[in-house]
Motif scaffolding. Structure first.
Motif, mmCIF file in Angstrom:
data_model
loop_
_atom_site.group_PDB
_atom_site.id
_atom_site.type_symbol
_atom_site.label_atom_id
_atom_site.label_comp_id
_atom_site.label_asym_id
_atom_site.label_seq_id
_atom_site.Cartn_x
_atom_site.Cartn_y
_atom_site.Cartn_z
ATOM 1 N N GLY B 146 57.715 3.888 -5.625
ATOM 2 C CA GLY B 146 57.499 3.982 -4.026
ATOM 3 C C GLY B 146 57.823 3.086 -3.202
ATOM 4 N N ARG B 147 57.999 1.806 -3.624
ATOM 5 C CA ARG B 147 58.467 0.504 -2.719
ATOM 6 C C ARG B 147 59.732 0.890 -2.419
ATOM 7 N NH1 ARG B 147 57.372 -5.175 -4.645
ATOM 8 N NH2 ARG B 147 59.152 -4.592 -5.872
ATOM 9 N N ALA B 148 60.726 1.293 -3.666
ATOM 10 C CA ALA B 148 61.994 1.630 -3.366
ATOM 11 C C ALA B 148 62.344 2.860 -2.544
ATOM 12 C CB ALA B 148 62.601 1.611 -4.742
ATOM 13 N N ILE B 149 61.493 3.985 -2.679
ATOM 14 C CA ILE B 149 61.913 5.144 -1.873
ATOM 15 C C ILE B 149 61.509 5.048 -0.399
ATOM 16 C CG2 ILE B 149 62.162 6.417 -3.923
ATOM 17 C CD1 ILE B 149 59.405 7.966 -3.172
ATOM 18 N N VAL B 150 60.513 4.544 -0.112
ATOM 19 C CA VAL B 150 59.977 4.616 1.151
ATOM 20 C C VAL B 150 61.235 4.459 2.594
ATOM 21 C CG1 VAL B 150 57.461 3.865 1.183
ATOM 22 C CG2 VAL B 150 59.230 2.250 1.269
#
Ligand SMILES: Nc1ncnc2c1ncn2[C@@H]1O[C@H](COP(=O)(O)OP(=O)(O)OP(=O)(O)O)[C@@H](O)[C@H]1O
Ligand SMILES: [Mg+2]
Lengths: 273, 394
Positions: B146-150
């Motif tokens: 999630g931290r990568a895609i935001v």
């Protein structure tokens, strides 16, 4: 099952509670005793009762009657805080380098700081006394702050590098990938994680500076820079008839009008530190 | 969205270790590329150089056509998922996912919306206010994703993101990683040492060994046409069977008897001009119980009879293991492969052979069985260089 488990934990809780209370009381008795003494009048000082027969605030009035104690308090707090801040700032940098980097002479640095921490302080008192008198640092705040930093730094470096080693450095990489500058990565990720370690170290260093007696008595001669432990030592037998410990043993440093050099040699011989 | 080009990228660590050697790789926009290889082959180093966490000693790295060698990680607009997840322990799930957006000074409403979107995709909505330490491994993994895609970066880099999960969850997460990548269409470089992940996830697979790229290609191509012994042995599970063999006017002599090569294979081997003493390789599924093979195929293939050592019935097929007397194939590539799976110190007597037979096979453990193999699927390798003599670009 649940009932048995509950009973067990209640039993455990009571057991631990009792044990904790015993330990706390044991540790606090000397403190409580001195607190109790402080509320007694000189006449009932040695009656051996834990709870004073007649409560008196006389002692507290007396201690603040002159500037001697308040001045020592200010000196102690000021000197300890300044020494702590400087030692922790430099200690943080050194510990960061020790935990993060491999550089030539790293082990030497650690070894040398260990040596400093182990060096008998007593043997440094006379040279320090001469040096500080020569430099005009004798009986000044910097005159105490400097030796405190010297001995607090190894302590700070050790504690902090132990804390720093526990920080997963991958977090710093992750922060960089998330778009942080090195400064932001340190401030928003590493610093919050290092904070407990830094606070612990600061407290330890502060206590070390606050409690020091040896340097404080050897390198000061007047109220200008005398710290609390030294001021307290002068209370003993400040008059022949007032003795907070209830005994009238005269301490070698109890005379207020000694020359500083005699103070130095006598304290070196009978240091409690 | 961007293409990533590695142009003769080399990494030499300060202590002199040459970790990555002249890697040439062009990753197209939206492509899912897997770096695979045994431990210590330089996969993480390559990934870290793309990320900007390691300096590039030599060569050029271009992202979206621009040289980025000298750019700090934050200026490359790339997100990374770490093996350890590297979640910030003092932040909640929501704060963790919002962190890249906060650093980018995105306004509050947008942060809220994007984090919510990512949480929806990754099924993390009900965990947003929890701390990472209270999450399960799979949930942590998803927070890291999630931290990568935001912040919708140009590319994702993932360094063994699933290796800390248990086997079942890993399979599950593997499909969701694949689905997520298709859905977002973001260029992705994924590091793993698990050849199954490599085969199932990637559009293309890069096999590395000792800092050198061995072969680059689609998973199926690598499986069918391995460029050398190392790739042949690394890709596929159970792995290819190897044995020493001798080439003699169009036929191969080995412990499996003499087999006449098909025209296709013979032409390839002749064109490659290799030595006569070779290593022969056959994949387990190219064997079959001889009684189940049609007569025409039977005649053209090879055949041997041996005692079944162990028989494992998987329901859909049967795995029959044989232990044949003879010298094991010796080559540096095979030794390294054995060392990687930790079987190098198991004292091996003779040649062990794995075959995958149809479930209809009547093979019985301890009894002898007639086994046929497909002569057209035989691969021939040069023992000294490891080169595949039957390799064809097709
Ligand atoms: N900081 C470093 N200093 C010196 N050598 C290093 C450093 N990091 C890695 N290496 C060496 O570089 C080589 C490649 O390491 P790398 O971490 O890229 O391997 P890897 O393929 O990711 O392996 P793994 O599957 O175990 O993660 C190894 O031989 C390793 O010993
Ligand atoms: Mg790695």
């Amino acid at each position: 099952m649940a009932g048995i488990g509950g009973a067990e934990t209640t039993g455990k809780k009571v057991g631990w509670g009792v044990l904790n209370t015993v330990v706390v009381i044991y540790a606090l008795i000397p403190v409580l005793w001195i607190a109790s003494l402080s509320f007694k009048s000189p006449a009932t000082l040695a009656d051996g009762n834990f709870i004073p027969r007649e409560w008196s605030l006389e002692n507290y009035k007396n201690i603040f009657a002159t500037s001697e104690f308040t001045r020592a308090l200010i000196n102690s707090i000021g000197i300890a805080i300044i020494a702590t801040v400087i030692a922790v700032v430099f200690g943080t940098m050194a510990a960061y380098a020790i935990a993060r980097l491999d550089f030539p002479g790293k082990n030497l640095l650690v070894g040398v700081s260990l040596l400093i921490a182990m060096f008998p302080q007593v043997s440094l008192v006379s040279p320090l006394f001469e040096i500080e008198r020569g430099l005009g640092l004798f009986d000044t705040w910097p005159g105490l702050i400097l030796p405190y930093i010297t001995f607090a730094l190894p302590l700070a470096i050790y504690t902090l590098s132990a804390f720093f080693r526990e920080i997963p450095w991958e977090l710093e990489k992750a922060a960089k990938m998330d778009g942080a500058t090195p400064g932001q990565a340190f401030r928003r990720v590493i610093a919050p994680l290092a904070a407990p370690g830094v606070f612990t170290t600061a407290i330890l260093v502060f206590i070390f500076c606050w409690n020091d007696f040896l340097f404080a008595i050897s390198l000061t001669s007047t109220e200008q820079s005398r710290t609390v432990p030294v001021a307290l030592s002068f209370f003993t037998g400040s008059s022949q008839f007032e003795d907070p410990a209830g005994r009238s043993r005269r301490q070698p440093w109890s005379s207020r009008s000694r020359s500083s050099s005699s103070c130095c040699s006598s304290s070196a011989g009978s240091s409690p530190a | 969205m961007a293409e990533i080009v590695l142009d003769k990228v080399t990494k030499r660590y300060p202590d002199g270790a040459l970790a990555v050697q002249e890697v040439d790789l062009e990753i197209a926009d939206g492509e899912f590329v897997i770096l695979v290889g045994p431990s210590g082959c330089g996969k993480s180093t390559t990934l870290n150089m793309i990320a900007g966490l390691e300096d590039i000693t030599d060569g050029e790295l271009r992202i979206g056509g621009q040289r980025v060698n000298e750019r700090a990680p934050k200026d490359r607009d790339i997100a990374m998922v770490f093996q350890s997840y590297a979640l910030y322990p003092h932040m909640t799930v929501k704060e963790n996912m919002a962190f890249p957006l906060r650093l980018a000074k995105v306004d509050n409403a947008t942060v809220e919306r994007k984090v919510q979107e990512a949480a929806d995709i990754l099924d993390l909505t009900q965990h947003l206010d929890r701390k990472p330490s209270n999450l399960s491994g799979g949930q942590r993994q998803r927070v890291a994703m999630g931290r990568a895609i935001v912040r919708s970066p140009k590319a994702f880099l993932m360094d063994e993101p699933l290796s800390n999960l248990d086997a079942k969850l890993r399979v599950q997460m593997r499909t969701s990683v694949s689905r997520l990548q298709k859905q977002l269409g973001t260029t992705t470089v994924y590091v793993t040492h698990d050849q199954t992940e490599a085969m199932t996830l990637g559009d293309r697979v890069v096999v590395m060994r000792g800092g050198v790229v061995q072969q680059i290609g689609a998973p199926q191509f690598l499986y069918d046409q391995p460029a050398n012994l190392f790739v042949a042995g690394f890709i596929g599970s159970p792995s290819m069977n190897f044995m020493p063999a001798t080439l003699e006017n169009g036929s191969l002599r080995s412990v499996l008897g003499d087999v006449t090569l098909t025209d296709r294979v013979r032409q390839l081997v002749e064109a490659a001009e290799g030595p006569r003493e070779v290593i022969m390789g056959i994949r387990p599924e190219h064997f079959e119980d001889a009684s189940l093979v049609e007569a025409t195929a039977l005649a053209s293939g090879g055949k041997f009879t041996s005692q079944v050592d162990v028989l494992e019935s998987m329901g859909s097929d049967k795995y029959a293991y044989f232990n044949l007397t003879g010298e094991q194939a010796a080559s540096a590539d095979l030794q390294e492969l054995a060392a990687d799976v930790g079987s190098d110190d198991v004292p091996g007597e003779g040649i062990s052979l794995v075959t995958r037979l149809s479930s209809a096979s009547g093979a019985v453990e301890g009894a002898s069985a007639d086994i046929w193999f497909d002569a057209d699927k035989v691969q021939v390798f040069d023992p000294s260089t490891g080169r595949n003599l039957t390799y064809t670009e097709r």
